[in-house]
Design a protein around this motif. Structure first.
Motif, short mmCIF file in Angstrom:
data_model
loop_
_atom_site.label_atom_id
_atom_site.label_comp_id
_atom_site.label_asym_id
_atom_site.label_seq_id
_atom_site.Cartn_x
_atom_site.Cartn_y
_atom_site.Cartn_z
N TYR A 165 6.42 -6.07 11.84
CA TYR A 165 6.87 -4.59 13.22
C TYR A 165 7.07 -3.73 12.62
N VAL A 166 9.04 -3.64 12.30
CA VAL A 166 9.40 -2.72 11.37
C VAL A 166 8.18 -1.90 10.65
N MET A 167 7.88 -2.01 9.73
CA MET A 167 6.55 -1.72 8.36
C MET A 167 5.90 -0.99 9.29
N ALA A 168 5.05 -1.44 10.55
CA ALA A 168 4.05 -1.13 10.93
C ALA A 168 4.81 0.15 12.31
N VAL A 169 5.77 0.55 12.34
CA VAL A 169 6.42 1.52 12.77
C VAL A 169 6.70 2.21 12.19
N VAL A 221 0.37 -17.02 11.81
CA VAL A 221 1.46 -16.78 13.17
C VAL A 221 2.23 -15.09 13.01
N GLY A 222 2.14 -14.29 12.05
CA GLY A 222 3.22 -13.18 11.59
C GLY A 222 2.00 -12.37 12.56
N THR A 223 0.51 -12.85 12.35
CA THR A 223 0.58 -11.54 12.95
C THR A 223 0.88 -10.77 14.57
N VAL A 224 0.93 -12.56 15.23
CA VAL A 224 2.27 -12.65 16.18
C VAL A 224 2.13 -10.84 17.21
N PHE A 225 3.47 -10.57 15.97
CA PHE A 225 4.20 -9.72 15.96
C PHE A 225 3.71 -7.67 15.85
N VAL A 226 2.44 -8.39 14.37
CA VAL A 226 1.22 -6.99 14.97
C VAL A 226 0.20 -6.93 15.89
N GLU A 227 -0.25 -7.96 16.49
CA GLU A 227 -1.05 -8.34 17.29
C GLU A 227 -0.07 -7.68 18.37
N ASN A 228 1.31 -7.92 19.22
CA ASN A 228 1.54 -7.16 20.14
C ASN A 228 1.68 -6.19 20.35
N LEU A 229 2.23 -5.59 18.87
CA LEU A 229 2.50 -3.71 19.05
C LEU A 229 1.46 -3.37 18.85
N PHE A 230 -0.17 -3.89 18.50
CA PHE A 230 -0.89 -3.12 18.27
C PHE A 230 -1.81 -3.39 19.57
N ASN A 231 -1.65 -4.51 20.27
CA ASN A 231 -1.92 -4.61 21.58
C ASN A 231 -3.83 -5.26 20.90
N LEU A 278 -4.24 -0.33 9.95
CA LEU A 278 -3.06 0.61 9.98
C LEU A 278 -1.79 -1.81 10.22
N PRO A 279 -3.09 -2.01 11.24
CA PRO A 279 -2.76 -3.95 10.89
C PRO A 279 -2.38 -4.45 10.27
N VAL A 280 -3.65 -3.99 9.37
CA VAL A 280 -3.78 -4.55 7.67
C VAL A 280 -2.69 -4.35 6.81
N LEU A 281 -2.78 -3.04 6.64
CA LEU A 281 -1.50 -2.52 6.29
C LEU A 281 -0.30 -3.53 6.53
N SER A 282 0.12 -2.82 7.47
CA SER A 282 1.91 -3.66 8.41
C SER A 282 2.00 -5.34 7.39
N LEU A 283 0.54 -5.43 7.72
CA LEU A 283 0.71 -7.30 7.24
C LEU A 283 0.69 -7.56 5.96
N ALA A 284 -0.11 -6.83 5.55
CA ALA A 284 0.60 -6.75 3.78
C ALA A 284 1.29 -6.08 2.87
N ILE A 285 2.50 -5.06 3.55
CA ILE A 285 3.08 -4.70 2.71
C ILE A 285 4.34 -6.19 2.02
N GLY A 286 4.40 -6.71 2.75
CA GLY A 286 5.49 -8.07 2.82
C GLY A 286 4.92 -8.77 1.63
N PRO A 287 3.26 -9.05 1.99
CA PRO A 287 2.78 -10.11 0.63
C PRO A 287 2.84 -9.42 -0.67
N ILE A 288 2.71 -7.70 -0.61
CA ILE A 288 2.42 -7.11 -1.89
C ILE A 288 3.98 -6.86 -2.36
N GLY A 289 4.71 -6.63 -1.54
CA GLY A 289 5.97 -7.18 -2.36
C GLY A 289 5.87 -8.29 -3.11
N SER A 290 5.71 -9.32 -2.85
CA SER A 290 5.66 -10.89 -3.00
C SER A 290 5.04 -11.14 -4.64
#
Lengths: 319, 297, 319
Positions: free
Chosen positions: C153-157, C252-262, C183-195
């Motif tokens: 969600y910080v990435m998303a911001v 499960v992590g989509t919870v945050f992004v879904e809330n942020l992006f409604n 934007l939601p997909v990118l926000s979610l992807a950045i962590g896995p991209i790192g790993s």
């Protein structure tokens, strides 16, 4: 007589953060077609690096100088693309540890076929037939079934046979075997050496054998090169070598190797192999451990003494 | 003045030994420049979290309808929010809450982890088996799920959130401590200590825990920011501390609603949060290098 | 293999039973009465007393008239058939219908994010491995470290700010069109991209130093043959074990992004249910998410076993 490979004043230096390591420091030798040449030396003598220089399988911080004339062409003038056509096609190599030389997740047969496929020398079907034929030739029973198995299903000796099949499938002019039997059981060692010898005779392949074991070298080779500290100290045909060994290091090696049927007691050479980083450019690299050391040995490079047309020794003793 | 020369001497050598161990650790830690900078940054954050609320002329409940949505200015260094509250003050309180939850949850986690891990490792057998299967289950689940349920049930005060996070994140710690116990158990001097009549508790307190300090510290340095992220995440979705008590996640959620017109409202809390998390991560890396120089490349 | 599969399924069933039990006990011990809570919160009515017969009907609908252990057994029996009954907030529909409608959105986000992470992370890891210890490598490592440590969600911001507000490339709000996924997909992807980048780099650096890679070069392979066929193959198989848990946690992590992006995904409904103490919904979704996470990890392990010949063949031999 015509040389298949002539190495002239080969120098391989590694430029590391801790200084220049002169692993190979000006060596020359020639290998005739169909013959076997052994390079003998302790670890750190530069024997492995010298053949990896021929294959150009060295890290980027290694600098190779001199000439490597293979079938009339200097390989050192070849670019990567041309070298790629040489490797695994005209010059093949077998490595020391068969357990780690095969990719664990690729089928044996696939790995054997690769040199043929990569060099576009056969279709997949032809390559498969040839691979099965090679497996049979190196003495692997039920080759057809084995073709589809994975490396972990093979024993160490069997894997080295696979490596030989893989190296010879493209019928190279030169086979380089870098300590091919060191990591194998003694009984298997002899089998593998016999196998290399047999196939070589049948196909007329030339072989460079890298070994620290003088007994192995005298058993299988026509010509022996002894390396120490990145330089050649003595080179001769096996016959001359056994009859008239001259260099103190060679003598030391002979004395420390259980060779032929002599009942002499074994005397290891005192001292440690040299640290290549500290080795100076002038003087004999063996001087520090030599029992017959003279003052000039440490400050002047030893001269090349021609004992015969095929026997050279680099030592101040024989001036 | 010195009554017993021998005593003084032993105390001194002991101190020298201790100091040299930590100076070795510090020496290794210092090599990682990012880790050192981050450590100072975290100390700075802690000071800000303690001193900030005392010196700030504002409070997180102070609304000022004459100063809504202000961008950063001399009066409000980071501007104000949709209620005219001072953003810097909100972020400092958010920082304080994040640190409380981070360290508090870490403490809960270490306590439970050591308890379960030590019992499982020490008693072994069926107890170990059952406890470790339980740990496996906890490990197989995203801790967020149980966390959410716990927060729903326990309520949404800072303490219950801290407790919920601690209660759901100890599985790794328990595994780690159990492993340490098993290793220490095999050491010869433990056999000797046992033969001399040391109790299980003594052995755990005197040998197992000191031996586990390194791995525990490393694990903690990654779990503390983890707990902070969990706290913020819960706030973000509306399950964190009850408003008006600020939380970084809540500030981010609130700010993102006004992002199109007033991006400062979300960028400041998000930036502060990101820097804090990164600082902890870098310190964690430094600690890992310091405690286990072999592992790093 | 079969034995392993049965064992794993057994573990999953036991784990899910425990999750259900713990969740059930927790929710049962929550303060306040089910019906009261529902009345107060979901309908915003505070001062109307509910007639006893209505209350009784409600309690019956949610099985609240039975003893707790029976309620639990009913829940388990129904959950096993993917039936969770009506929720408090939406009494006219069932929870499984809500899940069926909303989960595909969350899952699509997660899968897209993982896909993107693979497309970016694998080449990035390869480049970093080849440029090891250069500035390119350092930057890749630093970026992947930031990517893995910051929550989505910080990435998303930051992504909204840069891509939507500053560069006007994509809309920051809205849902329903493909561009809203960016934007939601990118926000979610950045962590896995790192790993994935970190894993690929470490694994390739290790693999490229393996003996069989040198053998492949010696066989005359080029970048395509050696790196893409041999090295990458051995790095990609274990990559599944990195990606699998990522995918599971991402759902499960989509919870945050879904809330942020409604975004009207299951995560959004889950959070809302928790805020309004919609106990049946919280319980059903928790168990559902737990099932998804464990099943994903299980499937990934099975695929890994099938792809790695060592595991596949050994387990076949063991029966």
């Amino acid at each position: 007589m015509e040389y298949l490979l002539e190495v002239k004043d080969l120098k391989t230096h590694f430029y590391t953060k801790k200084g220049v390591i002169k692993s190979v420091n000006g060596i020359s030798y020639g290998l005739k077609r169909g013959q076997t040449l052994s390079i003998v030396g302790e670890s750190g003598s530069g024997k492995s690096v010298s053949v990896l220089s021929i294959m150009r399988l060295l890290p980027t911080y290694a600098k190779v100088d001199g000439e490597i004339i293979f079938e009339g062409n200097n390989l050192l003038n070849y670019d990567d693309r041309k070298m790629k056509k040489i490797r695994g096609n005209h010059i093949s190599m077998i490595f020391q540890d068969p357990m780690s030389s095969l990719n664990p997740t690729v089928k044996i047969g696939q790995q054997i076929m690769e040199p043929l496929l990569w060099h576009h020398k056969a279709s997949k079907r032809e390559a498969r037939q040839k691979a099965i034929q090679m497996l049979t030739e190196v003495g692997i029973p039920s080759a057809k079934e084995r073709f589809d198995q994975y490396p972990f299903e093979f024993s160490g000796g069997m894997r080295q046979r696979v490596m030989i099949a893989m190296a010879l499938i493209s019928e190279p002019e030169l086979l380089i075997a870098d300590e091919p039997t060191t990591s194998l059981d003694v009984t298997v060692q002899a089998q593998i050496l016999q196998l290399i010898r047999k196939i070589q005779e049948r196909r007329g392949t030339s072989v460079i054998l890298i070994t620290h074991n003088l007994a192995v070298a005298t058993m299988v080779s026509d010509y022996i090169v002894v390396m120490y500290g990145g330089r050649i100290v003595e080179k001769a045909t096996t016959k001359e070598f056994l009859k008239n060994p001259l260099h103190p290091y060679t003598l030391g090696l002979l004395n420390s190797t259980p060779i032929l049927k002599s009942r002499k007691s074994l005397n290891p050479i005192p001292g440690q192999p040299p640290d290549l980083r500290k080795l100076k450019d002038v003087g004999c690299p063996f001087a520090k451990r030599c029992s017959k050391k003279m003052p000039r040995c440490e400050v002047e490079n030893p001269p090349e003494i021609k004992v015969s047309n095929t026997h050279n020794v680099y030592c101040w003793l024989y001036v | 003045m010195v009554e017993n020369y021998n005593d003084v001497k032993t105390v001194n050598t002991f101190e020298i030994k201790e100091r040299s161990y930590f100076s070795i650790l510090w020496g290794r830690f210092k090599k990682n420049k990012m880790a050192v900078i981050s450590l100072y940054f975290i100390i700075f954050l802690i000071v800000v979290a303690i001193v900030g609320p005392l010196v700030s002329p504002y409070h997180y409940t102070m609304m000022d309808y004459t100063a809504l949505y202000q961008t950063p200015n001399a009066k409000h260094w980071m501007g104000t929010d949709d209620g005219g509250r001072d953003l810097a003050t909100l972020i400092i309180y958010g920082l304080r809450n994040a640190l409380i939850v981070g360290f508090g949850a870490g403490l809960v986690e270490v306590f439970i982890g050591i308890l379960i891990g030590a019992i499982a490792g020490y008693l072994g057998g069926q107890v170990d088996n059952i406890l470790m299967r339980f740990v496996d289950i906890m490990f197989a689940l995203p801790s967020f799920l149980l966390n959410l349920v716990l927060v729903v049930v326990l309520g949404r005060s800072l303490f219950t959130i801290l407790l919920a996070i601690g209660l759901t994140s100890w599985a790794g710690m328990a595994r780690l401590v159990r492993g340490q116990v098993l290793t220490v158990k095999q050491l010869e001097y433990i056999e000797a200590a046992k033969a001399l009549g040391a109790s299980n508790l003594t052995i755990i307190l005197r040998y197992v825990i000191p031996n586990s300090v390194g791995p525990i510290a490393v694990a903690l340095s990654f779990n503390i920011p983890g707990a902070m992220m969990m706290e913020s995440g819960l706030s973000l979705i509306g399950l964190g501390v009850m408003p008006p008590m600020p939380s970084w996640g809540g500030l981010i959620a609130q700010g993102s609603r006004w992002m199109l017109s007033y991006p400062h409202m979300v960028l400041f809390p998000a930036g502060a949060f990101a820097l804090t998390i990164l600082a902890f991560t870098f310190v964690g890396d430094g600690l890992r290098d310091a405690f286990d120089p072999k592992q790093s490349d | 293999m079969l034995k392993y599969v049965v064992k794993r399924i057994g573990f999953i069933i036991i784990a899910l039973f425990f999750v259900s039990l713990i969740t059930f006990i927790l929710i049962k011990s929550a303060p306040g009465n089910y019906v009261e809570t529902e009345r107060l919160l979901s309908q915003n009515v505070t001062d109307v007393t509910v007639p006893p017969e209505v209350k009784a009907a409600w309690e019956k609908a949610y099985h609240l008239d039975k003893p707790a252990w029976q309620q639990f057994l009913i829940f388990i029996a129904n959950a096993a058939r993917f039936e969770f009954g009506p929720s408090f907030q939406y009494p006219s529909t069932t929870i499984e219908k809500i899940i069926m409608r909303t989960f595909p959105i969350s899952f699509r986000l997660a899968v897209m994010a993982i896909g993107l992470a693979l497309i970016i992370g694998i080449p990035l890891g390869i480049i970093a491995a080849f440029k090891k210890d250069t500035i390119v490598d350092r930057i890749a490592i630093l970026l992947s470290m930031i990517g893995t440590s910051l929550p989505n969600y910080v990435m998303a911001v930051f992504l909204i700010y840069i891509l939507a507000l500053e560069l006007h490339l994509v809309p920051s709000i809205g849902w329903g069109e493909p561009k809203h996924y960016v934007l939601p997909v990118l926000s979610l992807a950045i962590g896995p991209i790192g790993s994935i980048t970190r894993y690929m780099r470490a694994s390739l650096v290790e693999t490229l130093n393996r003996e069989y890679i040198r053998v492949a070069w010696a066989k005359g392979g080029g970048f395509r043959e050696v790196v893409l066929k041999h090295a990458l193959r051995n790095s990609l198989i274990p990559l599944i074990t990195v990606v699998g848990p990522q995918l599971a946690y991402l759902t499960v992590g989509t919870v945050f992004v879904e809330n942020l992006f409604n975004i009207p995904g299951l995560g959004k409904f889950y959070a809302t249910a928790a805020i309004y103490r919609d106990y049946p919904m919280v319980m059903g979704t928790t168990v559902f998410f737990a099932t998804i996470v464990m099943l994903t990890n299980f499937i990934v392990d099975i695929i890994y076993g099938i792809l790695d010949p060592r595991i596949r063949k050994r387990s076949m031999m063991e029966g």
